[in-house]
Scaffold this motif. Structure first.
Motif, PDB file in Angstrom:
ATOM      1  N   HIS A 194       0.835  -1.209   0.000  1.00  0.00           N
ATOM      2  CA  HIS A 194       0.000   0.000   0.000  1.00  0.00           C
ATOM      3  C   HIS A 194       0.868   1.257   0.000  1.00  0.00           C
ATOM      4  O   HIS A 194       0.632   2.190  -0.778  1.00  0.00           O
ATOM      5  CB  HIS A 194      -0.913   0.003   1.232  1.00  0.00           C
ATOM      6  CG  HIS A 194      -1.654   1.292   1.423  1.00  0.00           C
ATOM      7  ND1 HIS A 194      -2.828   1.582   0.753  1.00  0.00           N
ATOM      8  CD2 HIS A 194      -1.367   2.390   2.186  1.00  0.00           C
ATOM      9  CE1 HIS A 194      -3.237   2.792   1.097  1.00  0.00           C
ATOM     10  NE2 HIS A 194      -2.371   3.300   1.969  1.00  0.00           N
ATOM     11  N   ALA A 211       1.553   3.958  -2.941  1.00  0.00           N
ATOM     12  CA  ALA A 211       1.131   5.337  -2.678  1.00  0.00           C
ATOM     13  C   ALA A 211       2.252   6.327  -2.972  1.00  0.00           C
ATOM     14  O   ALA A 211       2.002   7.465  -3.383  1.00  0.00           O
ATOM     15  CB  ALA A 211       0.681   5.474  -1.225  1.00  0.00           C
ATOM     16  N   ARG A 268      -1.538  12.896   5.468  1.00  0.00           N
ATOM     17  CA  ARG A 268      -2.294  11.700   5.858  1.00  0.00           C
ATOM     18  C   ARG A 268      -2.261  11.497   7.375  1.00  0.00           C
ATOM     19  O   ARG A 268      -3.265  11.111   7.979  1.00  0.00           O
ATOM     20  CB  ARG A 268      -1.719  10.468   5.153  1.00  0.00           C
ATOM     21  CG  ARG A 268      -1.887  10.501   3.643  1.00  0.00           C
ATOM     22  CD  ARG A 268      -1.435   9.196   3.019  1.00  0.00           C
ATOM     23  NE  ARG A 268      -1.566   9.219   1.563  1.00  0.00           N
ATOM     24  CZ  ARG A 268      -1.743   8.141   0.812  1.00  0.00           C
ATOM     25  NH1 ARG A 268      -1.805   6.941   1.379  1.00  0.00           N
ATOM     26  NH2 ARG A 268      -1.849   8.235  -0.499  1.00  0.00           N
TER      27      ARG A 268
END
Length: 760
Positions: free
Chosen positions: A130, A134, A150
């Motif tokens: 992930h 990203a 984030r």
């Protein structure tokens, strides 16, 4: 290899690995040296640095070779990472989950335990994928800002909305500083922010603590940066291996090349983070998301198995270590098969394996050597010779000219490296070099004496070639006879040991020495003796070759004696190494002369019997001056002491009954005179039954019974009686377990060589 900001770093204590890194990256920008103090002694180490751009240059040079795996050429480290289809990697591992599950955790683990561990490590792999997806296309700066955004959203949620907007971003930035190790600076930011927001410092710290606790892996990874290069590097190699092996299984990549490349990559990983036992191969994987990386490696190993013939298939298992560390381990017959595979491709430097660890591979090999077509050409006799192991095979050229020559050459360096690997398994170490007459061609070669030092299978094949050529009348009878004598006897009598020279020095002392111009060969012998339990400067000396000159490893008399002792009394590994060496030296001494053999045998016998007897319960009748004496030893010990003046002493205390008179005797050794001789002078006691004369006689009988040597006894002008013992008596005392260790240590501590070494 590791990453440190804009630098690539490599640290090693092995000269071969240092040479390999320099050969790969070029001259380092900076180098730092130091030393580690270990149980084996002081080991030097070196830490080297190169700019990150150098790694990009190397990838750009080799980028086209990655094209078949990645679908396009890559020109930098970041391009390489972004070119890997990480989502496919995760999906492929998930498809293999049921197959891999039985090999996760110890054999005794329950199904539920395996299921739990599988969920944990596959979630780590998914989390890594992930984050790496990203980050795709972002440099370090952009990715840091993305993480802050984030993490700010997570901070806002964790604080129940009390820390929001820009304040949440400020706290996220402080948390990242904290995670990077700038704790004081981060604490200052947190305290300042608490005042600004109007919440307590404790509440602010509570948010930080929850983020870094790991209870939410996603938030934790934002703070710790689970897509930084230090973490990514643990996943790149096994991901490329998985892609390559999958393509090979589906006919989209050469199976042979996939096997060779995988084994080379896995061996390189073992050089840094592996352990090779006699019956095990273990790779350690740790740090952040270490479980995901371990699972990826296990998946690659299982794909590898699908490419192997049945006789080479093996299994490996993931074990959970302390903290975040995992071990991928093959044991028993599985380890033996894996070692056979790795032996063929393990990277090398300077004609030797890149790591001393790889020498374990050779012990499991089942190399085959076959002579092929023999023919007469215009320039002389030529023949083919094939060496094969673990599915890899290379055909070499043999020429019978003034010497026997084995050669392999190609414009493909990888092919020549493979040829060098297989030749090493046959007992010959040779370095890949460019051909002088054609710089585009890579080449290895070996001539008669090198070949005669090879393993028996290689020498037997060469004997067949020479004998065939002789029977056909293609080579001179005298020359063939000389070659055959060398090949049949071998220049190295025991496989794995170099050719040690045996003889007498001008002083008459025994000389056991290995000479070489290759510093790596000298270093290998040094490490082998250390592993055996011998101490440099005490049992052996080393001179490294300089400026193209010759270096040597010299085994001292006490070193040979101690090796013989270790062959009986050392640890399991020490006994094995020492027994091989002692047997080899005995065989070499037979070749030298009967006199040399007798001297070596005497030293070996003394070493083997040292500590083999016990004082307690010893009984013997001994003749002294025409009179029989009965000696019974009750107990004894030795200790090393210092006199008030700082002189090192050795005290041997023995309680014995001689002719039914029980007494406690003390024999004190010291070093004396220009020759630093080990001597003891013991005065007979007047307050014993029979007075000084009887006491001197009983002590002399005890010494002779224990050592086989009668001591010197003399009277002084003041009426005293002195019993003198020398080194030969001390050698006799070494046969007793209660005394042997302290005697050996005292001799080493007080030797002049030891003092010179210490001053140096």
């Amino acid at each position: 290899m590791s990453f440190a900001g804009k630098w690539v770093e490599a640290a090693t204590a092995d000269t071969r690995q240092a040479a390999w890194y320099i050969g790969l990256f070029g001259k380092p920008e900076s180098t730092r040296g130091g030393a580690n103090v270990t149980e084996e002694g002081v080991k030097p180490n070196v830490k080297m640095r190169w700019r990150r751009e150098r790694l990009d240059d190397i990838i750009a040079e080799e980028g086209e070779e990655l094209g078949p795996l990645l679908g396009r050429a890559v020109k930098s480290w970041r391009e390489l990472i972004d070119a890997i289809d990480w989502s496919w990697v995760l999906k492929r591992v998930e498809e293999m989950a049921d197959t891999l599950k039985p090999w996760i955790g110890p054999k005794r683990a329950s199904d539920a335990e395996r299921e739990g561990l599988m969920r944990k490590i596959i979630s780590e792999l998914a989390l890594f994928v992930h984050f790496v997806e990203a980050r795709k296309g972002m440099d370090d700066g952009r990715w840091r800002e993305e993480r802050i955004k984030r993490l700010a959203m997570a901070v806002e949620e964790l604080s129940g909305g009390r820390i929001a907007g820009n304040h949440a971003e400020e706290l996220a930035r402080a948390i990242i500083y904290y995670a990077e190790g700038y704790k004081k600076y981060a604490e200052g930011l947190i305290e300042s922010l608490a005042e600004k927001v109007g919440v307590s410092t404790e509440e602010m710290r509570g948010v930080v603590k929850r983020v870094l606790s790991g209870e939410d892996p996603y938030v934790y990874c934002l703070a710790k940066d689970c897509a930084n290069d230090k973490i990514i590097r643990k996943f790149v190699a096994p991901a490329l291996e998985l892609i390559m092996l999958d393509k090979a299984l589906n006919g989209m990549f050469s199976r042979e090349e996939a096997l060779l490349r995988f084994c080379e990559m896995y061996a390189t990983a073992l050089a840094g983070d592996g352990h090779m036992g006699r019956r095990s191969v273990e790779l350690a994987v740790g740090g952040e998301l270490g479980g995901g990386s371990a699972l990826l490696r296990l998946a690659a190993l299982h794909l590898l198995n699908q490419l192997l013939p049945n006789e080479l298939k093996f299994n490996a298992r993931i074990y959970v270590g302390e903290g975040r560390y995992y071990r991928i381990t093959a044991t028993g017959e599985d380890a033996a098969r894996l070692k056979r595979l790795l032996a063929v491709t393990a990277p090398s430097a300077g004609g030797e394996y890149l790591s001393e660890k790889f020498n374990e591979f050779v012990k499991e090999t089942q190399v085959e050597v076959r002579p092929g077509d023999i023919r007469l050409t215009k320039s002389g006799v030529a023949a083919d010779l094939t060496i094969s192991e673990a599915g890899a095979a290379v055909k070499y050229s043999i020429y019978l000219w003034k010497e026997i020559m084995l050669e392999f050459q190609s414009t493909d360096r990888d092919s020549v490296e493979l040829a060098a690997h297989l030749l090493r398994l046959a007992g010959i170490s040779t370095e890949v070099k460019k051909k002088m007459s054609n710089r585009e061609v890579w080449r290895i070669w070996a001539t008669t004496d090198m070949l005669a030092a090879g393993r028996m299978k290689l020498r037997d094949a060469l004997v067949k070639i020479v004998e065939t050529a002789r029977s056909n009348g293609w080579v001179d009878e005298k020359k063939a006879k000389r070659w055959l004598e060398k090949l049949k006897s071998g220049l190295t009598l025991m496989e794995g040991w170099q050719k040690y020279e045996m003889g007498h020095a001008r002083s008459g002392a025994l000389e056991v020495r290995y000479r070489s111009i290759n510093p790596d060969s000298i270093e290998r012998e040094r490490q082998r003796f250390r592993a055996m339990g011998l101490e440099e400067g005490v049992h052996f000396t080393v001179k490294m070759p300089e400026g193209g000159g010759i270096g040597y490893v010299n085994i001292r008399r006490k070193g040979l004696e101690h090796a013989a002792w270790l062959s009986v009394h050392g640890s399991e590994e020490q006994r094995k190494l020492a027994a091989e060496f002692v047997n080899y030296i005995l065989q070499r001494s037979k070749e030298a002369s009967d006199d040399v053999y007798e001297k070596v045998k005497k030293i070996v016998d003394e070493g083997r019997t040292r500590g083999s007897l016990t004082l307690k319960g010893f009984e013997k009748e001994v003749e002294l001056g025409g009179k029989e004496h009965v000696v019974k030893v009750i107990d004894g010990e030795a200790e090393r002491k210092e006199s008030e003046g700082g002189k090192k002493l050795l005290r041997i205390r023995i309680t014995a009954e001689v002719d039914r008179v029980r007494s406690d005797y003390t024999i004190t050794y010291a070093r004396s005179g220009r020759n630093n001789a080990a001597v003891s002078y013991t005065a007979a006691r007047a307050n014993t039954p029979g007075g000084r004369e009887a006491d001197a006689e009983r002590l002399s009988a005890l010494i002779k019974a224990l050592t086989g040597e009668e001591p010197k006894v003399y009277h002084t002008g003041d009426g005293r009686i002195i019993i003198e013992c020398s080194k030969k008596h001390l050698d006799g005392f070494k046969h007793y377990a209660e005394l042997a260790d302290d005697i050996e240590k005292w001799l080493g501590e007080t030797s002049r060589r030891r003092r010179r070494t210490s001053r140096t």
